[in-house]
Enzyme design. Sequence first.
Site: not given
Ligand code: 6PG
Length: 462
Positions: A186, A182-183, A125, A179
């Site tokens: 996010e 984590h998303n 990430s 991970k």
């Molecule tokens: C990270 C982000 C990366 C990506 C996302 C965007 O941790 O660096 O999470 O993996 O920017 O996956 O996800 P979406 O396109 O689904 O919003």
Amino acid sequence: MKDFEIAVYGLGVMGSSLAKNLISKGFRTALFGKTQGERERFQSQGDYAVFSTEEDLVKSLKSPKIIFMMVTAGNAVDSVIDGLLPLLDEGDILIEGGNSYFKDSQRRYRFLSEKGIHFLGVGVSGGEKGALTGPSMMVGGSKEAWDSCGHILKRMAAKVGDEYCCSFLGKEGAGHYVKMVHNGIEYAMIQVIADVYSVMRDGLHLSHQEITEIFHRWKDTELSSYLIDITAAVLGKNDVDGQPLVEKILDVAKQKGTGSWTLEEAIARGVYIPTICESVFARYFSADRQLRFDGSQALKATTIPMTMENHEEKLKDALYLAMIVSYAQGIALIKKASDDYGWEIDLPLAVSLWREGCIIRSDLLKDITKALTQSNKNILLSRNFGDLEKNQQALREISAKVVETGVAVPTLMSVISYYDRCRTEKMNVNIVQGLRDCFGAHTYERRDMEGSFHTAWLEGEE
Ligand code: 6PG
């Protein structure tokens, strides 16, 4: 030459950033780019070499060969593995750092183990910049491989003091699972920020300038986090005509799938993550512009204009609680998955990897890591964040007012519901059990005695 320490396979945006990161840390790195364009990203001389065939790449590596694959998640990874496999020897290590589905990592781990090849699935990430300067890296797969090459991965990662934001979390797909969650977190954090923005814009009718200034002020408060920083930056950006760019962006949000995977897993594991759920559905729902347009014309709403004293303070307090709850839901899911899959994930360690380098990094994570070290209860119950009295009060007031005003912020409102559910000692599902037993003889348990019971509820029943 046959002494490169590690190879990077795939020199797209993320791959070339990781490769530059490795080279800058002094690792002798062999690179493989499929296209001329990819290979041309590495023109200058240095302690590395760029190869255009898999054979030459593999030959250049010392034993055990370590190859970090950074290609688009999905079938492309399997094709690369198929191409490399005949060139590898027992004990070699394949690392995969894309946003892969954890079940693919499980499958690859098992498939490669049978062939004597060690596999590491690494959740990376931090985007392009993080990959270059130090990402957060959540590692799963072969412990033996980690013991042999973990020092290289750690050196690539972000640091907090002397600690690297990179660690082995468990076998099989554990790294990619963490991970994925984590998303999910996010998504939730981004959407609660968007909901707070909506309360300001659509409820309180603050100007864009006022909203931007508030987010700027929040950067140095208990909300301090990467996402608040970039929210202030995005709000502050003007288009060429001097108008705020964000106001010109179409209100349809895209996604690549990790949020939806998190939901699927929450259902499979039976873990309640309503804030993450609402944030994923906010993106799906945003796609239906026609419904929203038609609804804005057709649906009546008896509303009361919103007023709120000390709105800045209250919104900050509410958002703080929303961030804690977003983390709490994700962490609860990781905990359950670790139990179900037998990964034995060290939760404080996993969460500590998010303190730097990744998208959900925040000051809060220090307290969350501490809370998880002290107790394995839901972090919402920890006293490390204070008693959250004023935070719940603020969010309660905001939630009542958005309903009165007709501003749809279900992700933010899910936070107070989650909070209240967590403090509801006696839930209402006794009636659910009664109804199930009435129409389907599904039986129920009782508070006052052990056993399983069925009752003839309706007149004339035996
Ligand atoms: C990270 C982000 C990366 C990506 C996302 C965007 O941790 O660096 O999470 O993996 O920017 O996956 O996800 P979406 O396109 O689904 O919003």
